[in-house]
Design a protein around this motif. Sequence first.
Motif, mmCIF file in Angstrom:
data_model
loop_
_atom_site.group_PDB
_atom_site.id
_atom_site.type_symbol
_atom_site.label_atom_id
_atom_site.label_comp_id
_atom_site.label_asym_id
_atom_site.label_seq_id
_atom_site.Cartn_x
_atom_site.Cartn_y
_atom_site.Cartn_z
ATOM 1 N N ALA A 165 -4.102 18.431 -1.426
ATOM 2 C CA ALA A 165 -5.047 17.363 -1.158
ATOM 3 C C ALA A 165 -4.464 16.004 -1.538
ATOM 4 O O ALA A 165 -4.567 15.029 -0.778
ATOM 5 C CB ALA A 165 -6.354 17.616 -1.913
ATOM 6 N N PHE A 166 -3.841 15.945 -2.704
ATOM 7 C CA PHE A 166 -3.303 14.668 -3.166
ATOM 8 C C PHE A 166 -2.167 14.199 -2.260
ATOM 9 O O PHE A 166 -2.127 13.020 -1.850
ATOM 10 C CB PHE A 166 -2.814 14.807 -4.606
ATOM 11 C CG PHE A 166 -2.885 13.544 -5.399
ATOM 12 C CD1 PHE A 166 -1.858 12.625 -5.360
ATOM 13 C CD2 PHE A 166 -3.986 13.265 -6.185
ATOM 14 C CE1 PHE A 166 -1.919 11.455 -6.083
ATOM 15 C CE2 PHE A 166 -4.061 12.101 -6.910
ATOM 16 C CZ PHE A 166 -3.026 11.183 -6.863
ATOM 17 N N ALA A 167 -1.228 15.096 -1.941
ATOM 18 C CA ALA A 167 -0.070 14.697 -1.131
ATOM 19 C C ALA A 167 -0.483 14.362 0.297
ATOM 20 O O ALA A 167 -0.074 13.331 0.860
ATOM 21 C CB ALA A 167 0.972 15.818 -1.135
ATOM 22 N N SER A 168 -1.292 15.228 0.912
ATOM 23 C CA SER A 168 -1.666 15.015 2.312
ATOM 24 C C SER A 168 -2.539 13.780 2.488
ATOM 25 O O SER A 168 -2.346 12.995 3.428
ATOM 26 C CB SER A 168 -2.376 16.251 2.849
ATOM 27 O OG SER A 168 -3.543 16.524 2.087
ATOM 28 N N LEU A 169 -3.495 13.569 1.577
ATOM 29 C CA LEU A 169 -4.355 12.391 1.701
ATOM 30 C C LEU A 169 -3.573 11.112 1.447
ATOM 31 O O LEU A 169 -3.868 10.064 2.045
ATOM 32 C CB LEU A 169 -5.535 12.506 0.725
ATOM 33 C CG LEU A 169 -6.563 13.585 1.064
ATOM 34 C CD1 LEU A 169 -7.661 13.621 0.020
ATOM 35 C CD2 LEU A 169 -7.165 13.348 2.450
ATOM 36 N N ALA A 170 -2.578 11.157 0.564
ATOM 37 C CA ALA A 170 -1.734 9.987 0.364
ATOM 38 C C ALA A 170 -0.986 9.642 1.655
ATOM 39 O O ALA A 170 -0.871 8.465 2.033
ATOM 40 C CB ALA A 170 -0.757 10.232 -0.776
ATOM 41 N N ASN A 208 0.818 -1.222 0.000
ATOM 42 C CA ASN A 208 0.000 0.000 0.000
ATOM 43 C C ASN A 208 0.846 1.264 0.000
ATOM 44 O O ASN A 208 0.581 2.205 -0.753
ATOM 45 C CB ASN A 208 -0.931 -0.008 1.217
ATOM 46 C CG ASN A 208 -2.044 -1.030 1.105
ATOM 47 O OD1 ASN A 208 -3.049 -0.802 0.451
ATOM 48 N ND2 ASN A 208 -1.856 -2.180 1.742
ATOM 49 N N VAL A 209 1.877 1.292 0.836
ATOM 50 C CA VAL A 209 2.741 2.475 0.908
ATOM 51 C C VAL A 209 3.444 2.697 -0.427
ATOM 52 O O VAL A 209 3.530 3.827 -0.937
ATOM 53 C CB VAL A 209 3.758 2.329 2.050
ATOM 54 C CG1 VAL A 209 4.793 3.449 1.988
ATOM 55 C CG2 VAL A 209 3.048 2.334 3.393
ATOM 56 N N ALA A 210 3.955 1.633 -1.033
ATOM 57 C CA ALA A 210 4.686 1.774 -2.293
ATOM 58 C C ALA A 210 3.785 2.292 -3.401
ATOM 59 O O ALA A 210 4.167 3.193 -4.166
ATOM 60 C CB ALA A 210 5.295 0.430 -2.681
ATOM 61 N N ILE A 258 2.502 6.773 -6.956
ATOM 62 C CA ILE A 258 1.487 7.565 -7.666
ATOM 63 C C ILE A 258 1.561 9.027 -7.243
ATOM 64 O O ILE A 258 1.445 9.938 -8.064
ATOM 65 C CB ILE A 258 0.088 6.989 -7.407
ATOM 66 C CG1 ILE A 258 -0.037 5.598 -8.022
ATOM 67 C CG2 ILE A 258 -0.994 7.909 -7.962
ATOM 68 C CD1 ILE A 258 -1.348 4.907 -7.722
ATOM 69 N N THR A 259 1.762 9.266 -5.960
ATOM 70 C CA THR A 259 1.694 10.633 -5.431
ATOM 71 C C THR A 259 2.859 11.495 -5.902
ATOM 72 O O THR A 259 2.667 12.670 -6.246
ATOM 73 C CB THR A 259 1.670 10.589 -3.897
ATOM 74 O OG1 THR A 259 0.561 9.797 -3.472
ATOM 75 C CG2 THR A 259 1.545 11.992 -3.320
ATOM 76 N N ALA A 260 4.073 10.951 -5.931
ATOM 77 C CA ALA A 260 5.253 11.765 -6.261
ATOM 78 C C ALA A 260 5.137 12.433 -7.623
ATOM 79 O O ALA A 260 5.279 13.662 -7.720
ATOM 80 C CB ALA A 260 6.512 10.903 -6.176
#
Length: 829
Positions: free
Chosen positions: A640-645, A616-618, A623-625
């Motif tokens: 939103a994308f970075a914090s929610l990830a 899950n972390v990987a 995706i987020t980076a």
Amino acid sequence: MKRLCQNLPRRPVSRYSLTFILTLLSCSCPALGKKKLYIGALFPMSGGWPGGQACLPAAQMALDLVNNRTDILPDYELELIHYDSMCDPGEATKLLYDLLYTEPIKVVLMPGCSSVSTLVAEAARMWNLIVLSYGSSSPALSNRQRFPTFFRTHPSATLHNPTRVQLFQKWKWTKIATIQQTTEVFTSTLDDLEERVKEAGIEISVRQSFLTDPAVAVKNLKRQDARIIVGLFYETEARKVFCETSQEFLAQLMSKLGGKNPEETGGFQEAPLAYDAVWALALALNKTVGPLRTKGHRLEDFNYNNRDITAEIYRAMNTSSFEGVSGHVVFDAQGSRMAWTLIEQLQGGSYKKIGYYDSTKGNLSWYGNDKWIGSGPPADQTVVIEEFRYLSQKLFVSVSVFAGLGILLGIVCLTFNIYNSNVRYIQNSQPYLNNMTAVGCMMSLAAVFPLGIDGYYVDSRNAPIIHQFRLWLLGLGFSLAYGSMFTKIWWVHTVFTKKDEKKDKKKQHLEPWKLYATVGVLLGIDILSLMIWQIVDPLHITVEKFTREAPKGDLDVLIQPLLEHCNSEKMNTWLGVVYGYKGLLLLLGIFLAYETKSISTEKINDHRAVGMAIYNVAVLCMITAPVTMILSSQQDASFAFASLAIVFSVYITLVVLFVPKMRRLITRGEWQSDAQETVKTGSSTNNNDEEKSRQLERENKELQKIIQEGRGEGRQEAGYTLDRSSEYKYLGAIFDNLLKFSANTEVVVLRRCHQRLLLLRKLNSFGVSTAIMMAFYDAFLESIMTFSISCWFDSLSLQNRNRLQHTASVCSKIIGLSELWLRFSAHRP
């Protein structure tokens, strides 16, 4: 918006005196015996500017009046010899030749438009002729070296430039635009205007010109946001308003024109200037009569070689000053008309006088009745208001609440793990590494708060500190949380993928300090890289500009959106290094998790949960980076994308690692430590299995003691002979002298199971029901695979374990029930 009207009088002409002058026209009585003085004139009756249509009748009106006056040139009569120049320099050259080389001799030349006046005035000095123009406005004609004998009653086009500069300064305009027709008169005017505005500190931002069609030039002005525009071009229609021109003169002129429409008559605007030109010539000639007589000269003695008479006429013209129908007539040192400028503004569909400007004194007289749309004069340029984009506060608060709850969950998990660290089940999960995971998760969640702090909360001077703090929190939190999980999975893979020969040579022991050292190495790499980054290339604030936006209802204002970013000079390089290093760790973690998914060990009993967390972390990180880099210009979406990830990955990690442990301890009541039990003994699935395991272990110890006592040669003891044996079968299970059960697995379990698998496949081929095949499996297969499994399973090699699991999987596929594998797994210790 405004219009500048030239040729204004300094003071109004007396109605009675003007009426007296005009009344003499009706009482004209030509004097007898007068000597004629001839004036050579060029009136453009056609062509580009047919100004002679109105100027010729006005000049004839003035001649009639002068010739009937007894106090002006009483001994002379002025006669006008005129031709149609068509406002064409080529045609004018031919006509000028006729005027000069055809009798009688002309005393003065009177050209009309600027192009013709330029030609005539430049050639006139060769014949010692005074040139007086009534319709030339070109600034180039104000050059005394080039045109030494030139005068004009039409003011120079540059006359309005001082007025324009005064208006620019009055209305605080510092940026203007110009559009001009590409003719010499307007080019010279614009050159003069550029010099004046430069001295006044005013910028000409846009310059446009056109030859015939101004459409393209106007579009360019609109595109470049020109607001204050100075137009220099010919009007296609005559003006309806004449600056202080008497109504009596207009009435006489209209009668001369035979009732023609003034708007359709060329030169109607310049007619008063032609009228005043004849009067200026008459008064100058009258002034020269006395001085010439004293010198023994007469006007009728003029010829093209007589410079004395030309000099007297020039002196008289240069000192002329009288009130004409177009205003006060006076010439400057360059021979151009000096006049006041009337300033008008279009109000309600008609022009209103709003002020005067006296260029001779630099005095601006203002009525104060100017009107504007809005609160005042328009802006000289679009006012750009810089507006910073900040993160949505609702979004920030919402994500912060989730991050705060996640930190509380991390504290609960950390407390639970520390409190139950003596419980065997918790001990077998390496609680210190789990503590690091919980601390790293809390640090990562804490990074959400500085991630959302922007210029709305702190100024640009302190912002780099906040962003640097966020970078450290997120980097160290990731290293602690992911590094501890990665260390577990790495150790499991390292130990349980070795060959049996190596494992037989050296028994593997779990040394905790190696695990902690691995986490320390990963943490040290992050600390070192962050320190080098901060020292070599520190973070600083950069501002990104977006496309300007126009607010509704305000045409003079544009909003310039700005967004602050915290970057370094080589930001992409540093991010590439960090993302590359972290990405390799993530990929390696996924690989190790996949490789160890089927391994079971009591030393790290939660490695499968760790593998799931790594997946899950990987996925979320990979995706987020790249997405956050793409969305960097959209502050809300990027945050939103970075914090929610971060929030989701932390929640998943904490839930997967700690919630099953909580559930097990709560449901089974394993809350007390069992210090007497060693870590090596696996936890039983139920109380009976645990008791059986203990009993078998005691028996194994006794057997091992007996075997060691009987090493070497067999000896007689207690009435029986003890022989040495490499294998022994006890209670149906075979083990060797090293207490290994490999032979039991090969002979007793696997071989017998493979024989019975053939029967199971036959039953399946006969279409036997699942219930019958399940009964066969329970009686003939599972009973063999699970017999005393708690004793021998932990000592099996990885290869034998995989073979047993494979056998159970084959049975599941034949019968068609996946729970068979789960049933077999439940029997394992």
